[in-house]
Motif scaffolding. Structure first.
Motif, PDB file in Angstrom:
ATOM      1  N   VAL A  24      11.115  57.541  88.396  1.00 48.50           N
ATOM      2  CA  VAL A  24      11.800  56.649  88.647  1.00 48.50           C
ATOM      3  C   VAL A  24      12.138  56.240  86.951  1.00 48.50           C
ATOM      4  CG1 VAL A  24      10.998  53.801  89.028  1.00 48.50           C
ATOM      5  CG2 VAL A  24       9.925  56.008  89.733  1.00 48.50           C
ATOM      6  N   ASN A  25      12.918  56.066  86.415  1.00 47.48           N
ATOM      7  CA  ASN A  25      13.421  55.412  85.611  1.00 47.48           C
ATOM      8  C   ASN A  25      13.215  54.350  85.049  1.00 47.48           C
ATOM      9  OD1 ASN A  25      15.068  54.475  83.472  1.00 47.48           O
ATOM     10  ND2 ASN A  25      17.002  56.185  83.519  1.00 47.48           N
ATOM     11  N   PRO A  26      12.433  53.972  83.602  1.00 46.41           N
ATOM     12  CA  PRO A  26      11.884  52.566  83.889  1.00 46.41           C
ATOM     13  C   PRO A  26      13.287  51.555  83.078  1.00 46.41           C
ATOM     14  CG  PRO A  26      11.932  53.755  81.869  1.00 46.41           C
ATOM     15  CD  PRO A  26      12.031  54.003  82.933  1.00 46.41           C
TER      16      PRO A  26
ATOM     17  N   ASP B  31       8.785  42.380  81.573  1.00 49.50           N
ATOM     18  CA  ASP B  31       7.602  41.678  81.677  1.00 49.50           C
ATOM     19  C   ASP B  31       6.721  42.236  83.031  1.00 49.50           C
ATOM     20  OD1 ASP B  31       7.622  40.080  79.334  1.00 49.50           O
ATOM     21  OD2 ASP B  31       8.441  38.688  80.119  1.00 49.50           O
ATOM     22  N   ALA B  32       7.751  42.156  83.712  1.00 53.23           N
ATOM     23  CA  ALA B  32       6.584  42.893  85.483  1.00 53.23           C
ATOM     24  C   ALA B  32       6.282  44.201  85.624  1.00 53.23           C
ATOM     25  CB  ALA B  32       7.739  42.555  86.486  1.00 53.23           C
ATOM     26  N   MET B  33       7.063  44.522  84.837  1.00 57.33           N
ATOM     27  CA  MET B  33       6.349  46.249  84.368  1.00 57.33           C
ATOM     28  C   MET B  33       5.886  46.475  83.660  1.00 57.33           C
ATOM     29  SD  MET B  33       8.886  48.995  84.490  1.00 57.33           S
ATOM     30  CE  MET B  33       8.049  51.039  83.246  1.00 57.33           C
ATOM     31  N   ARG B  34       5.671  45.392  82.588  1.00 55.77           N
ATOM     32  CA  ARG B  34       4.527  45.641  81.627  1.00 55.77           C
ATOM     33  C   ARG B  34       3.345  45.620  82.282  1.00 55.77           C
ATOM     34  NH1 ARG B  34       5.739  45.173  75.679  1.00 55.77           N
ATOM     35  NH2 ARG B  34       3.729  43.830  75.449  1.00 55.77           N
ATOM     36  N   THR B  35       3.285  44.168  82.353  1.00 53.98           N
ATOM     37  CA  THR B  35       2.175  43.943  83.277  1.00 53.98           C
ATOM     38  C   THR B  35       1.438  44.822  84.462  1.00 53.98           C
ATOM     39  OG1 THR B  35       2.551  41.621  82.686  1.00 53.98           O
ATOM     40  CG2 THR B  35       0.872  41.709  84.134  1.00 53.98           C
ATOM     41  N   TYR B  36       2.386  45.606  86.083  1.00 52.50           N
ATOM     42  CA  TYR B  36       2.645  45.992  86.471  1.00 52.50           C
ATOM     43  C   TYR B  36       1.805  47.139  85.527  1.00 52.50           C
ATOM     44  CZ  TYR B  36       2.443  49.841  89.337  1.00 52.50           C
ATOM     45  OH  TYR B  36       1.698  50.521  90.626  1.00 52.50           O
TER      46      TYR B  36
ATOM     47  N   GLY C   2       3.729  47.710  94.115  1.00 54.94           N
ATOM     48  CA  GLY C   2       2.659  46.997  93.216  1.00 54.94           C
ATOM     49  C   GLY C   2       3.504  46.217  92.163  1.00 54.94           C
ATOM     50  N   VAL C   3       4.839  46.740  91.886  1.00 52.13           N
ATOM     51  CA  VAL C   3       5.621  46.236  90.303  1.00 52.13           C
ATOM     52  C   VAL C   3       6.020  44.545  91.110  1.00 52.13           C
ATOM     53  CG1 VAL C   3       7.707  45.829  88.675  1.00 52.13           C
ATOM     54  CG2 VAL C   3       6.346  48.236  89.775  1.00 52.13           C
ATOM     55  N   ILE C   4       5.839  44.664  92.657  1.00 50.34           N
ATOM     56  CA  ILE C   4       6.573  43.260  92.813  1.00 50.34           C
ATOM     57  C   ILE C   4       5.898  42.841  93.177  1.00 50.34           C
ATOM     58  CG2 ILE C   4       7.868  42.716  95.233  1.00 50.34           C
ATOM     59  CD1 ILE C   4       9.316  45.199  95.916  1.00 50.34           C
ATOM     60  N   GLY C   5       4.148  42.823  93.705  1.00 55.55           N
ATOM     61  CA  GLY C   5       3.177  42.178  93.595  1.00 55.55           C
ATOM     62  C   GLY C   5       2.962  41.425  92.258  1.00 55.55           C
ATOM     63  N   VAL C   6       3.211  42.200  91.293  1.00 61.07           N
ATOM     64  CA  VAL C   6       3.009  41.447  89.820  1.00 61.07           C
ATOM     65  C   VAL C   6       4.157  41.043  89.225  1.00 61.07           C
ATOM     66  CG1 VAL C   6       2.555  41.942  87.425  1.00 61.07           C
ATOM     67  CG2 VAL C   6       1.711  43.342  88.743  1.00 61.07           C
ATOM     68  N   ARG C   7       5.507  40.828  89.762  1.00 62.74           N
ATOM     69  CA  ARG C   7       6.510  40.111  89.831  1.00 62.74           C
ATOM     70  C   ARG C   7       6.287  38.491  90.649  1.00 62.74           C
ATOM     71  NH1 ARG C   7      11.934  39.907  88.985  1.00 62.74           N
ATOM     72  NH2 ARG C   7      12.434  37.164  89.504  1.00 62.74           N
ATOM     73  N   ARG C   8       5.786  38.507  91.471  1.00 71.05           N
ATOM     74  CA  ARG C   8       5.397  37.818  92.090  1.00 71.05           C
ATOM     75  C   ARG C   8       4.051  36.271  91.137  1.00 71.05           C
ATOM     76  NH1 ARG C   8       3.955  40.449  97.505  1.00 71.05           N
ATOM     77  NH2 ARG C   8       6.122  41.072  98.112  1.00 71.05           N
ATOM     78  N   PHE C   9       3.667  37.080  91.003  1.00 72.18           N
ATOM     79  CA  PHE C   9       2.371  36.451  90.180  1.00 72.18           C
ATOM     80  C   PHE C   9       3.179  36.079  88.716  1.00 72.18           C
ATOM     81  CE2 PHE C   9      -0.155  37.436  85.342  1.00 72.18           C
ATOM     82  CZ  PHE C   9      -1.027  36.459  85.783  1.00 72.18           C
TER      83      PHE C   9
ATOM     84  N   PRO D 203      -0.185  38.720  75.176  1.00 67.36           N
ATOM     85  CA  PRO D 203      -0.143  40.774  74.982  1.00 67.36           C
ATOM     86  C   PRO D 203       0.458  41.373  75.879  1.00 67.36           C
ATOM     87  CG  PRO D 203      -2.313  39.090  74.678  1.00 67.36           C
ATOM     88  CD  PRO D 203      -1.547  38.004  75.773  1.00 67.36           C
ATOM     89  N   PHE D 204       0.710  40.925  77.157  1.00 63.19           N
ATOM     90  CA  PHE D 204       0.969  41.377  78.195  1.00 63.19           C
ATOM     91  C   PHE D 204       2.659  41.032  78.831  1.00 63.19           C
ATOM     92  CE2 PHE D 204      -3.750  41.318  78.841  1.00 63.19           C
ATOM     93  CZ  PHE D 204      -3.555  42.348  79.520  1.00 63.19           C
ATOM     94  N   ALA D 205       3.127  40.040  79.383  1.00 60.03           N
ATOM     95  CA  ALA D 205       3.944  39.793  79.355  1.00 60.03           C
ATOM     96  C   ALA D 205       4.747  38.360  78.390  1.00 60.03           C
ATOM     97  CB  ALA D 205       4.214  38.722  80.848  1.00 60.03           C
ATOM     98  N   PRO D 206       5.296  39.024  76.821  1.00 62.14           N
ATOM     99  CA  PRO D 206       5.323  38.905  75.895  1.00 62.14           C
ATOM    100  C   PRO D 206       7.114  37.853  75.963  1.00 62.14           C
ATOM    101  CG  PRO D 206       6.323  41.379  75.601  1.00 62.14           C
ATOM    102  CD  PRO D 206       5.300  40.243  76.936  1.00 62.14           C
ATOM    103  N   HIS D 207       7.749  37.845  76.897  1.00 58.59           N
ATOM    104  CA  HIS D 207       8.722  37.278  77.127  1.00 58.59           C
ATOM    105  C   HIS D 207       9.158  35.857  77.858  1.00 58.59           C
ATOM    106  CE1 HIS D 207       9.901  41.369  77.011  1.00 58.59           C
ATOM    107  NE2 HIS D 207      10.536  41.311  75.728  1.00 58.59           N
ATOM    108  N   ILE D 208       8.349  36.108  78.916  1.00 62.68           N
ATOM    109  CA  ILE D 208       8.287  35.072  80.167  1.00 62.68           C
ATOM    110  C   ILE D 208       7.334  33.913  79.198  1.00 62.68           C
ATOM    111  CG2 ILE D 208       6.204  36.178  81.367  1.00 62.68           C
ATOM    112  CD1 ILE D 208       7.328  34.656  83.276  1.00 62.68           C
ATOM    113  N   THR D 209       6.285  34.226  78.496  1.00 66.00           N
ATOM    114  CA  THR D 209       4.949  33.317  78.199  1.00 66.00           C
ATOM    115  C   THR D 209       6.081  33.101  76.677  1.00 66.00           C
ATOM    116  OG1 THR D 209       4.208  35.629  76.518  1.00 66.00           O
ATOM    117  CG2 THR D 209       3.094  34.424  78.791  1.00 66.00           C
TER     118      THR D 209
END
Length: 807
Positions: free
Chosen positions: A594-596, A606-611, A628-635, A709-715
């Motif tokens: 899987v390519n990042p 941000d979703a990838m980092r947090t996942y 799992g990434v999708i779940g974090v993206r929902r968050f 720290p986890f999702a720097p851009h959105i925050t």
RNA sequence: GCCGUGGUGGUGGAAUUGGUAUACACGACAGACUUAAAAUCUGUUGAGGGUAACUUCAUGAGGGUUCGAGUCCCUCCCGCGGCACCA
């Protein structure tokens, strides 16, 4: 399409640009106040690019780096490239281009991929081990070692990879095979440069327990195993009718009265020495020739039958009882460990037992372990020494002490420590590595290149192909090889071997502190300001290579006064692998990589980092899950939407308490590398806030800070939308109040157990006494059902938790 | 063989000093919205039994300590990692 306006691609691009423009990551020369040096094992930029597993460690260090920034630390979090080595060279051979081309291309690709994650690297401090300005200092360190006698030439047989056409260190072998290409390794005598790592064996071992090191037990244990310290004795065995003698090494000298023969390794020099005395010399030589033909794998790995040939006409004398014993040559004895010779005690050693059975040699018991006999094999445990002259009746350990004393008093040997770890074979017969900065002068011998003439730059060659001759491709460039001696000015030839892949990575963490220094490896004040590395994160596969080598070099640099810490890396965490969704390792071969880049463009960095933080315990191997990434993206989507619920209201008391508990938990979880529970704790707070019709500005602010720290851009984007003029990372980590976090609720639940089983739950008002609670518990209908008609033996009350009734 | 580390739902995994096992997330199922789908939202979801209240059984296996064990002790089994003809 999602029915709201969170667009990660846009937000992430905007903030990466902003952060760069405002030099958010530019680290001060000197730390302002508290410093935190956080380091990733720098990557080898391969042609494949990154897969989603690689950034997991980088994400973790970035979370910690941002957390420390928010806590007011000056954070040094650099990145660079470990770019010497075979893959770039093999690429060059295949495509007939300079390895430099491959490195440049791959570095550019890696950098582009890494930048999408929004990591806090200070690129002003980027280093590349193949840059002459860098490897000048790698060469300089080598010269210091050479001057101190720690680098020496050797002609001993070394591991040779017939496919890579180079010598390898023991650390580069995996099950007797080349770690890179899987070819079977042979032993071949070749002139080599070797670093005397064994001089540091004790310090490398004991400092693992020092305060400067706070590593996971797993890695520490691997290094201990690798160093392999063992305490025993050396014993001189004289040869009858000769002045010769040989030494044996044993950890079980207490069994020596059971010694019925000796075995020496095929490489042992005694054989040549006693040539005239050995009656079956040609038979012995035949055996040795056969043994030499075996690969490392054949000789060590296979649980093969033990073989040997007796040295006829040779008898050795056991110094303890002056008995004559026969001597064999056998390839189950290793020439490179201990003395290359052993006393054989078949009664108490499994290998000797097997050998004695095969050749019908005497098996003599000298240790008693309580009646058990040796029908099924050797007795290898300690016990009581028997039939051993004055030593009979002693315990094994007592006998060992007294026997060692006796040996020392009589000049026949004594205590000796041995290591499995060997000196580091440090030269390679390949092109793409640091040239070893020495010349061979006809008059002066080996001469080091003076510091003023460093670096010795790697010359261009026509062909990078390695040769079978044991010489590097550099040997063919006569213009370069032929030079003048720096000492006498006479004709001299350059050393043409290069350094191994692991050279440049032995000290790179120092160069980040002072990357552009032209006068020294590192400025002394800066070293004091920033060392040592507070947190180091990377793969566990480096436990007995990079991490051992780097500690060795660091200790040497400490000895010559370049660094002031005994250890380079304080805390070490290893990254657990990310497996493919099918449970196998990610590999081009399985087509499951899987390519990042794809993940980021679909769900955002941000979703990838947090996942990757959330997926499970950091050090554990876990399979990738796109769901799992999708779940974090929902968050993150919900955090985004929460901005529309903000109101200037007073913070609800209960929510405030939860918020303080969350701050406390997230803080300690980040410190302890429990990112998964940090994220789940934030999710719980988020779920609670979402249930509200309006959310106070303060609560939302705190949630953003915790998530930053986890999702720097959105925050940072949401932070700006709250009306803040400066980046969220210029703000500070929220503080929690212990008293608010532990605030008593008006009502709390008490569990009532009968005989250990939960039978009821009571709502208790704060302030109710123990006696009242017990009375309420006994009065409960549900409880009555279980206790009526029975005698109550005991009631246990645990404050604010439970009442346990025993009937 | 020695050393280290782990074993909890369908899945990834939670669980301060022993104190309500299965938090959080995924998946699945049902519903709302929609022409429909996606997205989103709501609910259910360890297994067995019962209409239900409820109840029994479950943290690799078996014992033990305890009012109470995923957690502590003993004996095993299995996975992963390291070392290994190292005398």
């Amino acid at each position: 399409m999602r029915n709201h306006d969170y667009n990660p691609a846009e937000v992430e691009k905007k903030w990466q640009k902003n952060w760069n423009a405002s030099n958010l990551y530019t680290v001060p020369e000197k730390p302002n106040g508290k410093k935190f040096y956080i380091l990733d094992m720098f990557p080898y930029p391969s042609g494949e690019g990154l897969h989603v597993g690689h950034p997991k460690g980088y994400i973790a260090t970035d979370v910690v780096a941002r957390f420390k920034m928010l806590n007011g630390f000056s954070v040094l979090h650099p990145m660079g490239w470990d770019a010497f080595g075979l893959p770039a060279e093999n690429y060059a051979i295949k495509n007939k281009v300079h390895p430099r081309m491959a490195v440049e291309k791959n570095v550019a690709r890696y950098k582009q991929q890494l930048e999408k994650f929004g990591f806090t690297y200070d690129w002003n401090r980027e280093i590349d081990t193949t840059d002459p300005n860098y490897y000048k200092w790698t060469q300089w360190i080598f010269l210091q070692m050479w001057e101190k006698g720690l680098a020496f030439q050797s002609n001993e047989p070394v591991n040779w990879c017939p496919s890579c056409k180079t010598v390898l260190a023991n650390e580069d072998l995996e099950d007797g095979k080349c770690e890179r290409c899987g070819s079977e390794i042979t032993q071949r005598p070749l002139r080599q440069w070797v670093l005397k790592m064994t001089d540091y064996a004790d310090r490398l071992l004991y400092d693992l327990d020092s305060d400067e090191i706070d590593w996971e037990e797993m890695i520490v244990e691997q290094q201990r195993n690798w160093i392999g310290r063992s305490e025993g004795v050396e014993i001189d065995f004289a040869i009858e009718d000769s002045d010769s003698l040989f030494k044996v090494y044993t950890t079980r000298v207490d069994t020596i009265f059971g010694c019925t023969y000796c075995v020496i390794a095929p490489e042992h020099k005694l054989i040549e020495e006693l040539q005239g005395q050995i009656e079956n010399y040609s038979e012995v030589m035949e055996y040795i020739a056969l043994a030499n033909k075996k690969t490392v794998l054949q000789r060590t790995e296979l649980q093969k039958e033990k073989t040997g040939v007796e040295l006829k006409g040779i008898k050795a004398i056991n110094p303890f009882n002056n008995e004559e014993v026969r001597v064999f040559v056998g390839d189950y004895v290793l020439g490179s460990y201990g003395t290359g010779a052993v006393m054989a005690v078949p009664a108490h050693d499994e290998r000797d037992y097997e050998f004695a059975k095969k050749y019908c040699l005497e098996i003599r018991k000298s240790i008693d372990v309580g009646g058990r006999d040796m029908e099924d094999g050797a007795i290898t445990e300690d016990g009581i020494v028997i039939d051993s002259a004055d030593y009979s009746g002693l315990t094994s350990s007592e006998a060992r002490k007294r026997m060692a004393d006796w040996l020392e008093r009589n000049g026949k040997g004594g205590l000796k420590v041995n290591y499995k770890m060997r000196d580091w074979v440090f030269s390679r017969q390949r092109y793409w590595g640091e040239p070893i900065p020495l010349v061979h002068c006809e008059k002066c011998g080996i001469v080091g290149i003076p510091e003023s003439q460093l670096p010795v730059v790697l010359p261009n060659v026509k062909s990078y192909e390695p040769t079978d001759t044991g010489e590097s491709p550099l040997a063919a460039i006569t213009d370069w090889v032929n030079t003048t001696c720096p000492t006498c000015g006479g004709p001299a030839k350059r050393e043409t071997n290069t350094m191994p892949q692991w050279g440049g990575s032995c000290w790179y963490y120092l160069r980040y502190i002072d990357p552009k220094n032209e006068n020294s490896l590192i400025d002394a004040d800066k070293e004091k300001d920033w060392m040592n590395v507070d947190l180091y994160v990377g793969g566990a596969e480096h436990a007995t290579r990079h991490l051992l080598y780097a500690r060795f070099w660091h200790k040497f640099l400490f000895d010559i006064g370049v660094v002031t810490t005994k250890e380079p890396f304080h805390k070490l965490m290893h990254v657990g692998l990310i497996m493919a969704e099918d449970g196998r390792k990610m590999s081009k071969r399985w087509n499951n990589v899987v390519n990042p880049d794809d993940v980021i463009s679909a769900y955002g960095a941000d979703a990838m980092r947090t996942y990757e933080a959330f997926m499970g315990p950091f050090t554990q191997a876990i399979a990738w899950s796109t769901n799992g990434v999708i779940g974090v993206r929902r968050f993150l989507d919900r955090v985004w939407r929460l901005q529309y619920k903000i109101a200037d209201i007073e913070t609800d008391i209960k929510l405030n308490k939860l918020a303080h508990q969350t701050i406390k938990k997230v803080s300690s979880d980040i410190e302890n590398f429990r990112f998964n529970t940090a994220v789940s704790t934030m999710m719980i707070l988020m779920n609670e806030l979402e249930r509200q019709t309006t959310v106070s500005r303060e609560l939302y602010k705190n949630l953003l800070l915790l998530l930053a720290p986890f999702a720097p851009h959105i925050t940072d984007e949401l932070w700006e939308r709250l009306g803040n003029k400066e980046s969220i990372f210029k703000s500070s980590w929220p503080e929690y109040s212990e008293s608010i976090a532990n605030q008593e609720d008006d009502l709390f639940a008490i569990v009532v157990q009968v005989n250990g089983k939960v039978r009821d739950q009571l709502e208790i008002t704060a302030g109710t006494t123990k006696e009242d609670i017990e009375r309420l518990a006994l009065a409960s209908e549900k409880i009555q059902k279980f206790i009526s008609g029975q005698t109550i033996k005991k009631i246990v009350y645990v404050e604010k938790k439970l009442v346990s009734i025993v009937v």
